[in-house]
Write a protein that holds these residues in place. Structure first.
Motif, PDB file in Angstrom:
ATOM      1  N   VAL A 172       0.936  -1.293  -0.051  1.00  0.00           N
ATOM      2  CA  VAL A 172      -0.116  -0.045   0.063  1.00  0.00           C
ATOM      3  C   VAL A 172       0.991   1.080  -0.152  1.00  0.00           C
ATOM      4  O   VAL A 172       0.757   2.328  -0.625  1.00  0.00           O
ATOM      5  N   ALA A 173       1.893   1.315   0.793  1.00  0.00           N
ATOM      6  CA  ALA A 173       2.775   2.305   0.793  1.00  0.00           C
ATOM      7  C   ALA A 173       3.443   2.555  -0.497  1.00  0.00           C
ATOM      8  O   ALA A 173       3.730   3.801  -0.755  1.00  0.00           O
ATOM      9  N   SER A 174       3.948   1.387  -1.108  1.00  0.00           N
ATOM     10  CA  SER A 174       4.742   1.577  -2.325  1.00  0.00           C
ATOM     11  C   SER A 174       3.731   2.011  -3.520  1.00  0.00           C
ATOM     12  O   SER A 174       4.321   2.865  -4.334  1.00  0.00           O
ATOM     13  N   GLU A 175       2.655   1.559  -3.339  1.00  0.00           N
ATOM     14  CA  GLU A 175       1.676   2.213  -4.436  1.00  0.00           C
ATOM     15  C   GLU A 175       1.403   3.836  -4.335  1.00  0.00           C
ATOM     16  O   GLU A 175       1.587   4.324  -5.358  1.00  0.00           O
ATOM     17  N   ALA A 176       1.309   4.178  -3.025  1.00  0.00           N
ATOM     18  CA  ALA A 176       1.109   5.477  -2.847  1.00  0.00           C
ATOM     19  C   ALA A 176       2.335   6.275  -3.324  1.00  0.00           C
ATOM     20  O   ALA A 176       2.189   7.311  -3.746  1.00  0.00           O
ATOM     21  N   LEU A 177       3.623   5.627  -3.040  1.00  0.00           N
ATOM     22  CA  LEU A 177       4.820   6.343  -3.470  1.00  0.00           C
ATOM     23  C   LEU A 177       4.760   6.473  -5.093  1.00  0.00           C
ATOM     24  O   LEU A 177       5.015   7.606  -5.510  1.00  0.00           O
ATOM     25  N   LEU A 178       4.321   5.399  -5.834  1.00  0.00           N
ATOM     26  CA  LEU A 178       4.430   5.319  -7.121  1.00  0.00           C
ATOM     27  C   LEU A 178       3.336   6.184  -7.989  1.00  0.00           C
ATOM     28  O   LEU A 178       3.483   6.971  -8.777  1.00  0.00           O
ATOM     29  N   ALA A 179       2.425   6.530  -6.825  1.00  0.00           N
ATOM     30  CA  ALA A 179       1.380   7.577  -7.802  1.00  0.00           C
ATOM     31  C   ALA A 179       1.836   8.792  -7.443  1.00  0.00           C
ATOM     32  O   ALA A 179       1.508   9.527  -8.291  1.00  0.00           O
ATOM     33  N   LYS A 180       2.762   9.224  -6.479  1.00  0.00           N
ATOM     34  CA  LYS A 180       3.128  10.421  -6.259  1.00  0.00           C
ATOM     35  C   LYS A 180       4.440  10.828  -6.953  1.00  0.00           C
ATOM     36  O   LYS A 180       4.574  11.901  -7.524  1.00  0.00           O
ATOM     37  N   ASN A 181       5.139   9.683  -7.065  1.00  0.00           N
ATOM     38  CA  ASN A 181       6.498   9.896  -7.934  1.00  0.00           C
ATOM     39  C   ASN A 181       6.804   8.738  -8.785  1.00  0.00           C
ATOM     40  O   ASN A 181       7.381   7.463  -8.086  1.00  0.00           O
ATOM     41  N   PRO A 182       6.478   8.538 -10.029  1.00  0.00           N
ATOM     42  CA  PRO A 182       6.447   7.393 -10.643  1.00  0.00           C
ATOM     43  C   PRO A 182       8.020   7.127 -11.076  1.00  0.00           C
ATOM     44  O   PRO A 182       8.210   5.858 -11.526  1.00  0.00           O
ATOM     45  N   ASP A 183       9.120   7.866 -10.692  1.00  0.00           N
ATOM     46  CA  ASP A 183      10.201   7.723 -11.074  1.00  0.00           C
ATOM     47  C   ASP A 183      11.213   8.010  -9.744  1.00  0.00           C
ATOM     48  O   ASP A 183      11.931   8.876  -9.985  1.00  0.00           O
ATOM     49  N   PRO A 184      11.043   6.974  -8.798  1.00  0.00           N
ATOM     50  CA  PRO A 184      11.718   7.476  -7.370  1.00  0.00           C
ATOM     51  C   PRO A 184      13.402   6.721  -7.638  1.00  0.00           C
ATOM     52  O   PRO A 184      13.510   5.895  -8.096  1.00  0.00           O
ATOM     53  N   SER A 185      14.255   7.478  -6.662  1.00  0.00           N
ATOM     54  CA  SER A 185      15.546   6.974  -6.661  1.00  0.00           C
ATOM     55  C   SER A 185      15.361   6.080  -5.531  1.00  0.00           C
ATOM     56  O   SER A 185      14.389   5.933  -4.787  1.00  0.00           O
ATOM     57  N   GLU A 186      16.546   5.020  -5.648  1.00  0.00           N
ATOM     58  CA  GLU A 186      16.600   4.374  -4.416  1.00  0.00           C
ATOM     59  C   GLU A 186      16.316   4.900  -3.147  1.00  0.00           C
ATOM     60  O   GLU A 186      15.738   4.306  -2.204  1.00  0.00           O
ATOM     61  N   GLU A 187      17.154   6.035  -2.944  1.00  0.00           N
ATOM     62  CA  GLU A 187      17.225   6.882  -1.645  1.00  0.00           C
ATOM     63  C   GLU A 187      15.864   7.203  -1.204  1.00  0.00           C
ATOM     64  O   GLU A 187      15.112   7.062  -0.218  1.00  0.00           O
ATOM     65  N   GLU A 188      15.018   7.613  -2.254  1.00  0.00           N
ATOM     66  CA  GLU A 188      13.777   8.084  -2.014  1.00  0.00           C
ATOM     67  C   GLU A 188      12.775   6.908  -1.882  1.00  0.00           C
ATOM     68  O   GLU A 188      11.867   7.093  -0.834  1.00  0.00           O
ATOM     69  N   VAL A 189      13.011   5.805  -2.227  1.00  0.00           N
ATOM     70  CA  VAL A 189      12.037   4.642  -1.932  1.00  0.00           C
ATOM     71  C   VAL A 189      12.355   4.270  -0.649  1.00  0.00           C
ATOM     72  O   VAL A 189      11.623   4.024   0.331  1.00  0.00           O
ATOM     73  N   ARG A 190      13.774   4.334  -0.186  1.00  0.00           N
ATOM     74  CA  ARG A 190      13.959   3.700   1.210  1.00  0.00           C
ATOM     75  C   ARG A 190      13.636   4.819   2.338  1.00  0.00           C
ATOM     76  O   ARG A 190      13.055   4.246   3.340  1.00  0.00           O
ATOM     77  N   PHE A 191      13.649   5.914   1.948  1.00  0.00           N
ATOM     78  CA  PHE A 191      13.147   7.232   2.681  1.00  0.00           C
ATOM     79  C   PHE A 191      11.629   6.845   3.060  1.00  0.00           C
ATOM     80  O   PHE A 191      11.320   7.055   4.196  1.00  0.00           O
ATOM     81  N   TRP A 192      10.710   6.727   1.887  1.00  0.00           N
ATOM     82  CA  TRP A 192       9.494   6.595   1.929  1.00  0.00           C
ATOM     83  C   TRP A 192       8.836   5.518   2.681  1.00  0.00           C
ATOM     84  O   TRP A 192       7.997   5.496   3.460  1.00  0.00           O
ATOM     85  N   LEU A 193       9.633   4.451   2.624  1.00  0.00           N
ATOM     86  CA  LEU A 193       9.207   3.112   3.298  1.00  0.00           C
ATOM     87  C   LEU A 193       9.906   3.073   4.660  1.00  0.00           C
ATOM     88  O   LEU A 193       9.831   1.978   5.278  1.00  0.00           O
ATOM     89  N   ALA A 194      10.527   4.015   5.297  1.00  0.00           N
ATOM     90  CA  ALA A 194      11.347   4.148   6.385  1.00  0.00           C
ATOM     91  C   ALA A 194      10.275   3.742   7.377  1.00  0.00           C
ATOM     92  O   ALA A 194      10.578   3.265   8.477  1.00  0.00           O
ATOM     93  N   GLY A 195       9.080   4.098   7.355  1.00  0.00           N
ATOM     94  CA  GLY A 195       7.999   3.826   8.605  1.00  0.00           C
ATOM     95  C   GLY A 195       7.383   2.306   8.320  1.00  0.00           C
ATOM     96  O   GLY A 195       6.370   2.143   8.934  1.00  0.00           O
ATOM     97  N   ASN A 196       7.898   1.667   7.197  1.00  0.00           N
ATOM     98  CA  ASN A 196       7.267   0.240   7.175  1.00  0.00           C
ATOM     99  C   ASN A 196       8.589  -0.698   7.720  1.00  0.00           C
ATOM    100  O   ASN A 196       9.225  -0.520   6.993  1.00  0.00           O
ATOM    101  N   LEU A 197       8.143  -1.359   8.730  1.00  0.00           N
ATOM    102  CA  LEU A 197       9.192  -2.320   9.256  1.00  0.00           C
ATOM    103  C   LEU A 197       9.021  -3.605   8.909  1.00  0.00           C
ATOM    104  O   LEU A 197       7.716  -4.170   8.694  1.00  0.00           O
ATOM    105  N   CYS A 198      10.135  -4.196   8.309  1.00  0.00           N
ATOM    106  CA  CYS A 198      10.222  -5.785   8.071  1.00  0.00           C
ATOM    107  C   CYS A 198      11.284  -6.327   8.890  1.00  0.00           C
ATOM    108  O   CYS A 198      12.268  -5.967   8.975  1.00  0.00           O
ATOM    109  N   ARG A 199      10.854  -7.531   9.635  1.00  0.00           N
ATOM    110  CA  ARG A 199      11.844  -8.332  10.218  1.00  0.00           C
ATOM    111  C   ARG A 199      12.443  -9.224   9.749  1.00  0.00           C
ATOM    112  O   ARG A 199      13.280 -10.134  10.015  1.00  0.00           O
ATOM    113  N   CYS A 200      12.015  -9.546   8.335  1.00  0.00           N
ATOM    114  CA  CYS A 200      12.288 -10.756   7.640  1.00  0.00           C
ATOM    115  C   CYS A 200      13.543 -10.568   6.538  1.00  0.00           C
ATOM    116  O   CYS A 200      14.501 -11.137   6.427  1.00  0.00           O
TER     117      CYS A 200
END
Ligand code: FES
Ligand code: FES
Length: 160
Positions: free
Chosen positions: A110-138
């Motif tokens: 859901v967060a990634s879809e929201a990012l691509l709707a806002k910014n269809p050409d994100p840099s790796e840094e922008e993806v990591r920054f946007w998803l910083a609030g989504n934690l993954c333990r695996c």
């Protein structure tokens, strides 16, 4: 205490439900509306597993009161696949094995879809920054980030 009556739209479908004044949107989705794709990781706004959009704005449904959905448009992971087809992000997460236990996955998508709707050409840094609030333990995040970047490229090419 009297229950509240809420009229809202969830994944394009007008819906009504009753809730307690203190119920969160995550409670309402999972318990009243049987939409269990949004997960409860922390219930305190820290993990992103409960991510949904409210009028196209990414929010943690554990921090939103269900009553605040009145008159608004909610989108959840259940609305991501369209017409029986997975969203390109969902396909890419599967292809790249960007998930393991899956608890974070609906929120990540859901967060990634929201990012691509806002910014269809994100840099790796922008993806990591946007998803910083989504934690993954695996997964260690790399496969998730790669899946988002590759999906963005493919969606831009498909749009040309
Ligand atoms: S359950 Fe909502 S942010 Fe963790
Ligand atoms: S796949 Fe397990 S928390 Fe992300």
């Amino acid at each position: 205490m009297a229950k509240l009556h809420v009229s809202t739209t969830v994944n394009g479908e007008p819906l009504e439900f009753l809730c307690e004044p203190h119920d969160t949107m995550l409670d309402a989705l999972r318990n009243q509306l049987a939409l269990t794709g949004s997960k409860e990781g922390c219930a305190s706004g820290d993990c992103g597993a409960c991510s949904i959009t409210l009028d196209d704005r990414l929010v943690c449904s554990c921090l939103m009161l269900a009553a605040e959905a009145e008159g608004h448009e909610i989108r959840t992971i259940e609305g991501m696949a369209r017409g029986g087809r997975l969203h390109p992000l969902q396909e890419k997460f599967l292809e790249q094995a960007a998930l393991q236990c899956g608890i974070c996955t609906s929120g990540m998508l859901v967060a990634s879809e929201a990012l691509l709707a806002k910014n269809p050409d994100p840099s790796e840094e922008e993806v990591r920054f946007w998803l910083a609030g989504n934690l993954c333990r695996c997964t260690g995040y790399d496969k998730i980030v790669r899946a988002v970047l590759e999906t963005a490229t493919e969606m831009r090419e498909a749009a040309q």
